[in-house]
Design an enzyme around this catalytic site. Structure first.
Site: not given
Length: 331
Positions: A53-56, A104, A109, A218
């Protein structure tokens, strides 16, 4: 919610356009939302694909380049990429020596990368997988069966990336990846929540005089919510469960103090100083250090600590040249 965005539903697509504009050494497939090296690896070398996921950021797209990843799949914010993205990346980067998926341990995922590996096998691309699960905070969480994959992912991508660059075969690359994952442990804490753009409000509520110990990247719940304390106590709280879970006194370690996105480097270095003092007192030899924002959670304030047990070979691979937007030395 105040963020530097246009449409909350287009944040990832807009960010990928910015990455494309800022980094000519990368190539962005905007249809599949995959970041590649602009100059592919030479034939006969193992390729590495990761994503999430984006945001990391900078994980994972910021670690695409010589010495690390060949491709990174960008999901929506805090959402797994889909198998079609992973399949496109896997077949594109294969140079005839196979592909290692670095995943991860989050249910979406793992499931989607497994599906992509099956599809790739049908196209005669050999795929092996390593799943990182280094977070000692909780055994299961909202998004995982087993421990979450966090800070070790960054260290693994660097070390395994160097091995692949040298020409190590797929079995050898996977063995090194499994050795790194087995030798690493992580623990994090949050001082504030973060705001997912599509939600527009904090993921969880945390009082001004509290922190969450063992938080996930998250915003998943951690071990416990505690009254705010000085950095020296917070460092002890991060380190103790890591040392309780693994013996790091037998050889050298890499110590990684990671920012969650919203804490300034002034505070991160202060925290690292406290951690290093405790490691010295515990008789743990720190061979290399890494401090900064490398696996973040949007604008969450806080940090995580990762320790990785290494030997001379792993240290050599860590020190090998790397040239990516998020990590660069010796190149």
């Amino acid at each position: 919610m105040k963020k530097l965005i246009n449409d909350p539903d287009e944040v990832v697509a807009d960010a990928l356009r910015g990455i494309d504009a800022a980094h000519p050494e990368l190539r962005v497939d905007h249809e599949h939302k995959v970041i590649y090296r602009a100059e592919p690896k030479t034939d006969g070398k193992v390729a590495l694909v990761s994503g999430g996921g984006s945001g990391h950021e900078p994980l994972h797209g910021g670690f695409v380049g010589p010495g690390m990843l060949d491709a990174a799949c960008a999901g929506e914010v805090f959402t797994s990429p889909v198998p079609d993205q992973m399949m496109a990346a896997t077949t594109e980067v294969d140079r005839g020596a196979g592909v290692l998926h670095i995943v991860k341990n989050y249910t979406g995922d793992v499931m989607n990368f497994d599906m992509a590996a099956e599809f790739a096998d049908g196209d005669d691309v050999r795929v092996e997988t390593v799943v990182t699960d280094d977070d000692v905070a909780v055994t299961d969480s909202l998004y995982t069966a087993g421990r979450r994959g966090v800070g070790v992912t960054v260290l693994l991508e660097k070390i395994v990336g160097a091995a692949a660059e040298e020409g190590t075969d797929l079995d050898g690359v996977k063995e090194i990846a499994e050795r790194v994952n087995a030798g690493g442990r992580s623990m994090g804490l949050a001082l504030t929540s973060c705001v997912v753009p599509s939600a527009g409000e904090p993921t969880f509520d945390l009082a001004d005089d509290e922190y969450e110990l063992g938080i996930g990247i998250h915003g998943e719940p951690g071990r416990e919510r505690l009254p705010m304390a000085p950095a020296a106590e917070l460092a002890q709280r991060l380190l103790t469960p890591i040392l309780d879970d693994h013996d790091f006194t037998d050889g050298p370690t890499i110590a990684f103090l990671n920012g969650m996105g919203g804490s300034p480097l002034l505070e991160l270095y202060l925290m690292y100083g406290e951690v290093r003092r405790l490691l010295d007192e515990a008789g743990i030899t720190v061979a290399r250090s890494l401090v900064g924002n490398y696996i973040t959670s949007l604008e969450m304030a806080g940090c995580s600590l990762t320790l990785l047990a290494v030997d001379d070979d792993l240290l050599r691979l860590w020190d090998a040249p790397v040239s990516t937007p998020g990590l660069r030395w010796g190149a």
